[in-house]
Design an enzyme around this catalytic site. Sequence first.
Site, PDB file in Angstrom:
ATOM      1  N   THR A  78       9.871  54.486  20.396  1.00 18.30           N
ATOM      2  CA  THR A  78       8.777  54.018  19.547  1.00 18.30           C
ATOM      3  C   THR A  78       8.654  52.500  19.643  1.00 18.30           C
ATOM      4  OG1 THR A  78       9.084  55.875  18.038  1.00 18.30           O
ATOM      5  CG2 THR A  78       7.900  53.969  17.179  1.00 18.30           C
ATOM      6  N   TYR A  79       9.787  51.807  19.623  1.00 24.86           N
ATOM      7  CA  TYR A  79       9.784  50.353  19.781  1.00 24.86           C
ATOM      8  C   TYR A  79       9.158  49.954  21.113  1.00 24.86           C
ATOM      9  CZ  TYR A  79      11.427  45.818  21.280  1.00 24.86           C
ATOM     10  OH  TYR A  79      11.477  44.554  21.811  1.00 24.86           O
ATOM     11  N   LEU A  80       9.569  50.615  22.189  1.00 22.52           N
ATOM     12  CA  LEU A  80       9.042  50.273  23.515  1.00 22.52           C
ATOM     13  C   LEU A  80       7.541  50.500  23.595  1.00 22.52           C
ATOM     14  CD1 LEU A  80      11.826  51.596  25.916  1.00 22.52           C
ATOM     15  CD2 LEU A  80      11.302  49.226  25.308  1.00 22.52           C
TER      16      LEU A  80
END
Length: 97
Positions: free
Chosen positions: A5-7
Amino acid sequence: PVFETYLRAKGAADDAIRARTTLDWTVLRPGRLTDGPGTGLVRLAPSVPHGAVDRADVAAVLAALLHEPGTAGQTLELVAGNATVEEAVAAAAGHDG
């Protein structure tokens, strides 16, 4: 799932910066972050093999990039390497030597 999700969010933010700003920008994508003291030796290029890099070296590269307008408009990847921070940033900016 959290890192994925961060990426995705980082990728979307990078795309937004590239597409929607009139400011100079440089996107830095460090490898796996480690907590060592930093070596001052890095590999910086549009594409580098997967690897790790000390947070201290990431900070040093970010500081150097702020003073190098020749890297504006580039997306650069960063891992530990054999070039000094100054050499790596100069090479990314297209300076010889």
